[in-house]
Enzyme design. Sequence first.
Site, PDB file in Angstrom:
ATOM      1  N   HIS A   1      -2.793 -12.483   1.627  1.00  0.00           N
ATOM      2  CA  HIS A   1      -2.596 -12.647   3.086  1.00  0.00           C
ATOM      3  C   HIS A   1      -3.414 -13.772   3.740  1.00  0.00           C
ATOM      4  O   HIS A   1      -4.232 -13.533   4.616  1.00  0.00           O
ATOM      5  CB  HIS A   1      -2.846 -11.325   3.822  1.00  0.00           C
ATOM      6  CG  HIS A   1      -4.078 -10.547   3.438  1.00  0.00           C
ATOM      7  ND1 HIS A   1      -5.309 -11.124   3.245  1.00  0.00           N
ATOM      8  CD2 HIS A   1      -4.251  -9.217   3.235  1.00  0.00           C
ATOM      9  CE1 HIS A   1      -6.177 -10.173   2.935  1.00  0.00           C
ATOM     10  NE2 HIS A   1      -5.564  -9.016   2.918  1.00  0.00           N
TER      11      HIS A   1
ATOM     12  N   ASP B   1       2.081  -7.032   2.514  1.00  0.00           N
ATOM     13  CA  ASP B   1       0.933  -6.201   2.892  1.00  0.00           C
ATOM     14  C   ASP B   1       1.410  -4.938   3.621  1.00  0.00           C
ATOM     15  O   ASP B   1       0.802  -4.499   4.612  1.00  0.00           O
ATOM     16  CB  ASP B   1      -0.079  -6.977   3.751  1.00  0.00           C
ATOM     17  CG  ASP B   1      -1.460  -6.316   3.768  1.00  0.00           C
ATOM     18  OD1 ASP B   1      -1.648  -5.280   3.083  1.00  0.00           O
ATOM     19  OD2 ASP B   1      -2.349  -6.831   4.472  1.00  0.00           O
TER      20      ASP B   1
ATOM     21  N   HIS C   1       0.862  -1.188   0.000  1.00  0.00           N
ATOM     22  CA  HIS C   1       0.000   0.000   0.000  1.00  0.00           C
ATOM     23  C   HIS C   1       0.892   1.230   0.000  1.00  0.00           C
ATOM     24  O   HIS C   1       1.568   1.501   0.992  1.00  0.00           O
ATOM     25  CB  HIS C   1      -0.917  -0.010   1.227  1.00  0.00           C
ATOM     26  CG  HIS C   1      -1.879  -1.172   1.231  1.00  0.00           C
ATOM     27  ND1 HIS C   1      -3.150  -1.086   0.687  1.00  0.00           N
ATOM     28  CD2 HIS C   1      -1.745  -2.453   1.661  1.00  0.00           C
ATOM     29  CE1 HIS C   1      -3.759  -2.268   0.820  1.00  0.00           C
ATOM     30  NE2 HIS C   1      -2.929  -3.116   1.404  1.00  0.00           N
ATOM     31  N   LEU C   2       0.903   1.963  -1.114  1.00  0.00           N
ATOM     32  CA  LEU C   2       1.778   3.140  -1.224  1.00  0.00           C
ATOM     33  C   LEU C   2       1.066   4.438  -0.815  1.00  0.00           C
ATOM     34  O   LEU C   2       1.699   5.471  -0.691  1.00  0.00           O
ATOM     35  CB  LEU C   2       2.341   3.266  -2.639  1.00  0.00           C
ATOM     36  CG  LEU C   2       3.395   2.220  -3.037  1.00  0.00           C
ATOM     37  CD1 LEU C   2       3.816   2.406  -4.491  1.00  0.00           C
ATOM     38  CD2 LEU C   2       4.609   2.277  -2.119  1.00  0.00           C
TER      39      LEU C   2
HETATM   40 ZN   LIG Z   1      -6.423  -7.121   2.604  1.00  0.00          ZN
HETATM   41 ZN   LIG Z   2      -3.467  -5.151   1.785  1.00  0.00          ZN
END
Ligand SMILES: [Zn+2]
Ligand SMILES: [Zn+2]
Length: 428
Positions: A234, A307, A64-65
Amino acid sequence: MPTLLFRHGRVIDPSQDFDRVADLWVKDGTVVGFAPPPGVAAADRTLDCTGMIVSPGLIDMHVHLREPGREEDETIATGTAAAVAGGVTSVACMPNTEPTLDTRSAAEFVVLQARRAGNCNVFPIGAVTKNREGKELAELGGLVEGGAVAFTDDGAPVYSAEIMRRALEYCKMLGKAVLVHAEILELTQGGVMNEGVVSVHLGLRGMPGVAEDIMIYRDMVLAELTGGRCHILHVSTAGGVDLIRQGIARGIGISGEACPHHFLLTDETLRAFDTNFKMSPPLRTRRDVDAILAGLKDGTLSVLATDHAPHAPEKKEREFDLAPNGILGLETFLPLCVTHLIEPGHLTWPQMLAKMTVNPAAVLGIDRGTLKPGRPADVTVIDPKAKWVIDKTASKSKSRNTPFHGWPVTGRAVATVVGGQVKMNLLG
Ligand SMILES: [Zn+2]
Ligand SMILES: [Zn+2]
């Protein structure tokens, strides 16, 4: 561009079943091979890799950037700087930005910002539905034209089975995978941790593992029905690992991913009420951890990813119920995997590196994760014996939310080369 020689390292390239001490040559940003290019006697630049592992550049396909919209947590420039520091040469970034990455121009913006930052490769992942609301499919074709390599509504599931079915059908035509955040929301509503003995002790609302398992099963059989391809992000439950194992055996287009926190930590850690242990899916039980390790070992879980989910300190330091989910990952990825997968003997080096290179490249359909001649020269040099201590204050990320601060680890990226350019070098 000049020639670059990685001299005398243990070259491990799972895409070619290659594992031996060799010289690796790079010219004009592409891999030449294990012999110098014709007519070249000496390299313009040499990295002495004696005692080191030379790997295809690591890929983290779950990052996630935060840009655009949440630049107080992370930007494309800071997130990719953290990637390079961790030996990661390619990241795939999630579309839960503000606005959502659900149009061609939004994907193009990410590609442009990544180019400006000049750190590592960034492959945008498009949203499955407009604004991730689960109501209407996003412009999937346009997103691919803008550079999107896969689709997900990560952060949330694609709630409607009918929309998921159509997404799988459409993505099949586009040759792309749908990445699944598996969660039945009615079962997790209000939950802040895994549902089990510990949540009962702590008096906290729990999220049962079956909330994940049910959705994995739904999307697996929808992939079977459509002939499409789904990748389960995940994976945190023993049940989920079992389902994916069955799906692969049935020939369904399904793959699975594990994150370090899910094979390292259990819900027992929540007893400290430290928000750095709060994530979604939540940390589960010892039984789940053991199942994930078994799934990594037998190949059911073919991908390792982080993640990476930065949150500015003022957000993560709120009270437990209100704090957002997620932790940093990019700079702790490699050392945690070396220390807790290689050192205890769960995986060999080639097995682990396959899950960080050629396997995620295959899920995303990108020409990375390999040292085959003619491919872009993305290379990570690893000191397999380096002993060090994780220090969040040294992170290149904008955020500091890691539960691994102060952990002793083994193994470190000592050089990161992207497209033939040395972006990080501790070799001297
Ligand atoms: Zn997720
Ligand atoms: Zn994620």
